[in-house]
Design an enzyme around this catalytic site. Structure first.
Site, PDB file in Angstrom:
ATOM      1  N   LEU A 216       0.810  -1.214   0.000  1.00 59.37           N
ATOM      2  CA  LEU A 216       0.000   0.000   0.000  1.00 59.37           C
ATOM      3  C   LEU A 216       0.838   1.257   0.000  1.00 59.37           C
ATOM      4  O   LEU A 216       0.339   2.343  -0.217  1.00 59.37           O
ATOM      5  CB  LEU A 216      -0.883   0.018   1.250  1.00 59.37           C
ATOM      6  CG  LEU A 216      -2.158  -0.824   1.175  1.00 59.37           C
ATOM      7  CD1 LEU A 216      -2.814  -0.882   2.527  1.00 59.37           C
ATOM      8  CD2 LEU A 216      -3.108  -0.233   0.140  1.00 59.37           C
ATOM      9  N   ARG A 217       2.126   1.086   0.262  1.00 55.91           N
ATOM     10  CA  ARG A 217       2.937   2.268   0.461  1.00 55.91           C
ATOM     11  C   ARG A 217       2.973   3.153  -0.784  1.00 55.91           C
ATOM     12  O   ARG A 217       3.047   4.366  -0.693  1.00 55.91           O
ATOM     13  CB  ARG A 217       4.345   1.883   0.879  1.00 55.91           C
ATOM     14  CG  ARG A 217       5.025   2.996   1.605  1.00 55.91           C
ATOM     15  CD  ARG A 217       6.350   2.586   2.146  1.00 55.91           C
ATOM     16  NE  ARG A 217       6.223   1.594   3.204  1.00 55.91           N
ATOM     17  CZ  ARG A 217       7.248   1.158   3.893  1.00 55.91           C
ATOM     18  NH1 ARG A 217       8.445   1.594   3.624  1.00 55.91           N
ATOM     19  NH2 ARG A 217       7.086   0.283   4.834  1.00 55.91           N
ATOM     20  N   GLY A 218       2.893   2.528  -1.940  1.00 61.17           N
ATOM     21  CA  GLY A 218       2.926   3.274  -3.188  1.00 61.17           C
ATOM     22  C   GLY A 218       1.789   4.278  -3.267  1.00 61.17           C
ATOM     23  O   GLY A 218       1.994   5.454  -3.573  1.00 61.17           O
TER      24      GLY A 218
ATOM     25  N   THR B 121       2.211   7.140  -0.723  1.00 55.48           N
ATOM     26  CA  THR B 121       3.249   8.092  -1.129  1.00 55.48           C
ATOM     27  C   THR B 121       2.763   8.943  -2.292  1.00 55.48           C
ATOM     28  O   THR B 121       2.992  10.154  -2.335  1.00 55.48           O
ATOM     29  CB  THR B 121       4.511   7.339  -1.559  1.00 55.48           C
ATOM     30  OG1 THR B 121       4.843   6.411  -0.557  1.00 55.48           O
ATOM     31  CG2 THR B 121       5.659   8.284  -1.772  1.00 55.48           C
TER      32      THR B 121
END
Lengths: 340, 608
Positions: free
Chosen positions: A270-272, A275
């Protein structure tokens, strides 16, 4: 102290500069990884950032850069506010572990037989930037250490009766040349944004780069004075953008777009998405917009996503191009040029 | 041979000029790469250079195996223990401040040390964060990188080379050629005084950038360094303004040796060769106010340009000229990363090992010095806690070392094996085969990342075999070199095996075990001399195959022809290679076969 080349005097390299500005506006976007050709001014740009950033409020006398009103326990006197430059701390190759995390104050230990903690680079970088040049050559045990601290936001030192715990939240900035070797996936993951820099090909740009470098080297004071006004303007943009960030909502539309884009290019985790949205918000703030627009998402998509693509055999090494294709597909046609 | 006397003269004169320039302002020009075998000519040059340094200018040599403590400095253990207070020891880089840093066998300097030196050069200071000490020490030096490489690829790492203005070659000179004029010292002293007020004509930037483009020089440091050289040359001539005359000297010393293209050719549209895809969309400018104040274009005359180009061209090394000429014939650009072999080679020797905290257990080795270094600061405290020093039997004080102090030596992570792919790119099925081989290379590379093994790729077609990818661990580099690999033409098997044997042998010398994986249908039709003819081609191939067997190189021949093929099998036998018919080899099966073959070699026993 050698003179620092002004940020606004750096010719081209817009993506790198934008990524650094975004990180300066909203630290939660995460670190910046700059990979690319030699001699493209990677280190120059990072060092220029240090001189550009507006000062930050700190607790006077606190060696850990605590912000006023956060319950700092590192000074003995009553808390008074002071102002200090935002730290941009170099982590040089060859640094030893004790200097990174902090260790016994040598002088006091040897001369006075006292145990006192001497803060390391991580403490110095708190609330600022930690810069690692040639990040892909950093020794493995230091990488492990950084990953630890980056995950917890805290540095813990236990040694010989010394027990120290202090906040260490910083933006990691790494530069390197991919030909020197790959970056460990875990470390790659810690970088919010990743940009690729190339030597400018265009003759006019090249001449301007060379000329400014020569001017700077011949008379750095005059050169810095020449760009002082530009620096001030950019600095006030950053300050204004920071104030604007909290007021820019995360719209459902933006979230959907980000999720779709991540699914299209195939990023892990999910970090994409997170960010991507945060970076777009910082960009919107920088441009004085009041909402996250497709245009913002588009601009930051390559830097937020290119290092998160699953590497498959036979995939193109230029993952930025892959992101851009997906962006073009999603946001409608490659024919539409970005005009800002 | 008598008519190359003027040329030799010119080379030596330039070498003396280079020495003078670096002696005037070492840090301003980064330094010099001196390509020459160790020998009397180089000794004479170095002695001459040394004689030009003023008394305040130190000269330090960096041993290839210098550790971080020697290079960057750290805690001086004996002085610290003796004096009872922390005593810092300056490293070589700080000691060289104001003078020169000499790196012998610079082509063998590894990536880690190169990075440390290069960074110090860029910053003009050492940032020491070691052994509890933190210091910023001035370190403005010039570098003399002694390049003793033999093979064209074996040279100083690009990261370092790119920053050193002058690339000198003393090869081919003998002692007879080495006369030295005596008036250098006072000219240099005068130039040092004059340099601070010396400026360069505004058009020199344009001149060097344009000349750089015409010569195919990609690095933007080259024109920047050329300006520095021009200024120093002007000062050396007693002038305070660098002009076109100085530009000629700079072109000779800086641009010529960096040329990748002859200036007579029209610069191609894309000066960076084949690798470049359309650039990523540049973020439009919002924050860069720099564009506004672009100065008016400085006019440069065609005559100036011609002079500079002619000077540069005269200084293009013969070896480069030969390659350039060859390219012209074959119309092929050199592989984009053809010159990075050296940095790669040096990296194989591993990163600087260093030490870390830990117990000397599980095969870890205690680093005694580092352990003492860690214990040193604690002595006073420990003594105090104990209420007095502990004495040994002979009455001397005991140094108290505790488990917390233990430091263990970290060993270099060595590349242990290199897989060399030799891919038949001839004929009609070439494209498919190549694609699969590329896939296999990448699969193996991604697996290798953990194991720190490397791969190389040789492709053969037409009359030649080319090392498209020197041994590397870098996925990025591999993918770059593999993109746009051409196919079609004859099958020069003998040449291919030759190339593979050479590469495998160099790997062996470095203590790395090579595995050659050859993908071919075994149908040779170009002989060793590059002439067509099935019979001689096959005979030649079998002859060189013997070399491979004689050297005991582990090899695997994958037969890609539609049916099992006697010629390929015979060739495999000749090479001492395992024969594996894989008519429709895809990248996954290929990589599996390679892993299996490696396991055999590792002695863990064959799998069926």
């Amino acid at each position: 102290m050698p003179a620092i080349f002004p940020f606004s005097a750096i010719v081209g390299q817009d993506e790198m500069k934008l990524a650094l500005l975004i990180a300066a506006i909203d630290q939660s976007v995460g670190g910046v990884l700059v990979f690319g050709d030699r001699g493209t001014g990677k280190s120059t740009t990072v060092r220029a950032l240090a001189a550009l950033l507006p000062p930050m409020p700190v607790v006077a006398g606190c060696r850990f850069n605590c912000a006023p009103g956060t319950g700092c326990t590192h000074t003995h006197e009553a808390e008074t506010a002071a102002s200090a430059p935002v730290p941009v701390v170099d982590l040089p190759l060859g640094a030893t572990e004790d200097r990174v995390v902090g260790a016994l104050d040598l002088e006091r230990a040897l001369v006075h037989g006292q145990k006192a903690f001497e803060p390391g680079l991580l403490a110095r970088a708190h609330r600022g930037f930690l810069y690692i040049d040639e990040v892909n050559l950093l020794e493995d045990h230091l990488v492990d250490l950084l990953l630890d601290v980056a995950a917890s936001g805290e540095n813990v030192v236990e040694r010989e009766g010394l027990s120290i715990r202090h906040p260490a939240r910083f933006v990691l900035v790494g530069t390197g040349n991919p030909e020197e070797g790959e970056l460990r996936p875990q470390l790659l993951d810690r970088f919010g944004m990743s940009v690729e820099v190339r030597t400018p090909e265009d003759l006019k740009t090249r001449i301007e780069v060379v000329r400014r470098r020569d001017d700077f080297e011949r008379n750095s004071d005059a050169f810095i004075a020449r760009f002082a006004e530009d620096e001030d303007r950019l600095r006030s943009h950053i300050v204004a953008a920071r104030e604007r960030v909290p007021g820019i909502p995360t719209s459902d539309h933006a979230l959907e777009r980000a999720a779709q884009l991540c699914a299209d290019v195939g990023t892990d985790g999910l970090r994409g998405e997170l960010t991507l949205v945060r970076a777009a918000r910082a960009l919107a703030a920088l441009e004085g917009a009041s909402a996250i627009d497709d245009v913002h998402l588009r601009r930051v998509a390559p830097m937020a996503l290119r290092h998160r693509l699953r590497r498959t055999p036979l995939s193109s090494p230029d993952s930025g191009a892959r992101v851009e294709r997906a962006v073009a597909d999603l946001f409608g046609g490659s024919g539409e040029r970005l005009v800002i | 041979m008598s008519n190359d006397a003027p040329q030799k003269n010119a080379t030596w004169n330039d070498a003396c000029l280079a020495a003078a320039i670096v002696a005037i302002a070492p840090h301003a020009i980064g330094g010099i790469v001196v390509r020459a075998r160790s020998g009397p000519v180089r000794d004479v040059w170095l002695a001459h250079l040394k004689s030009l340094l003023s008394e305040a200018m130190p000269l330090r040599r960096v041993p290839l195996n210098a550790g971080d403590d020697r290079l960057l400095g750290g805690l001086d253990l004996s002085a610290t223990l003796a004096q009872g207070r922390p005593v810092a020891e300056r490293g070589l880089l700080a000691e060289a401040d104001g003078g020169l840093l000499v790196i012998p066998s610079a082509e063998r300097l590894d990536g880690g040390r190169t990075a440390r030196i290069v960074r110090t050069l860029d910053y003009g200071r050492v940032e020491m964060e070691r052994d509890g000490l933190s210091a910023k020490l001035p370190a403005r030096f010039g570098i003399i990188a002694l390049d003793e490489g033999v093979e064209p690829d074996e040279t100083v790492a690009t990261a370092l080379r790119d920053r050193l203005a002058i690339w000198l070659s003393l090869d081919g000179l003998s002692l007879r050629d080495t006369g030295i004029s005596t008036d250098w010292p006072h000219r240099i002293a005068a130039a040092r005084r004059l340099l601070p007020e010396t400026t360069a004509d505004a058009n020199l930037a344009t001149l060097f950038c344009e000349a750089g483009c015409a010569l195919g020089i990609h690095s933007i440091r080259a024109p920047i360094l050329a300006i520095a050289i021009a200024r120093i040359n002007a000062a050396l001539d007693g002038r305070t303004q660098a002009t076109t005359a100085d530009a000629e000297v700079a072109a000779r010393l800086v641009l010529g040796p960096r040329a990748t293209r002859l200036p007579t050719e029209a610069p191609p549209e894309n000066p960076d060769g084949p690798e470049d895809e359309p650039q990523q969309a540049q973020a439009p400018e919002t924050t860069d106010p720099g564009g506004e104040d672009t100065q008016p274009e400085q006019a440069i005359t065609p005559e100036d340009m011609e002079l500079v180009l002619a000077a540069a061209q005269a200084a293009i090394p013969n070896a480069v000229l030969a390659t350039l000429a060859e390219q012209k014939v074959t119309g092929r650009a050199p592989p984009s990363s053809g010159k990075v072999g050296a940095s790669q080679a040096s990296k194989l020797r591993g990163r600087p090992a260093g030490v870390r905290r830990g117990e000397p257990r599980n095969g870890n080795v205690l680093s005694l010095i580092e352990t003492l270094r860690a214990a040193a600061p604690m002595q006073v405290i420990r003594k105090r806690l104990r209420g007095g020093p502990q004495l040994l039997e002979d009455g001397r004080e005991r140094i108290e070392v505790r488990a917390d102090d233990f430091r263990i030596a970290r060993f270099k992570q060595k590349t242990t094996s290199t897989t060399i792919f030799v891919v038949d790119a001839s004929g009609s099925s070439a494209l498919h085969r190549l694609a699969e081989a590329k896939g296999a290379v990448e699969i193996i590379l991604s697996e290798c990342y953990v194991r720190r093994d490397s791969v190389a790729l040789i492709a053969f077609r037409g009359t030649t075999a080319d090392t498209l990818l020197p041994p590397t661990r870098s996925l990025t580099r591999a993918q770059r070199s593999l993109a746009g690999l051409p196919g079609g033409g004859g099958t020069p098997l003998a040449t291919a095996i030759d190339t593979a044997v050479q590469l495998a042998a160099t790997q062996k010398q470095k203590g790395i075990s090579p595995t050659v994986v050859m993908l071919t249908d075994g149908k040779a039709n170009i002989d060793r001399a590059g002439k067509p003819g099935r019979k001689t081609a096959m005979a030649d191939a079998l002859t060189v195959a013997e070399n491979m067997r004689a050297l005991g190189i582990n090899a695997l021949l994958i037969d890609t022809s539609p049916r099992r093929n006697a010629e390929a099998e015979q060739l495999a036998a000749g090479m001492g290679a395992r024969y594996l018919p894989l008519p429709h080899a895809d990248s996954t099966r290929l990589s599996q076969a390679v892993f299996a073959s490696r396991r055999d070699q590792d002695g863990t026993g064959p799998r069926n």
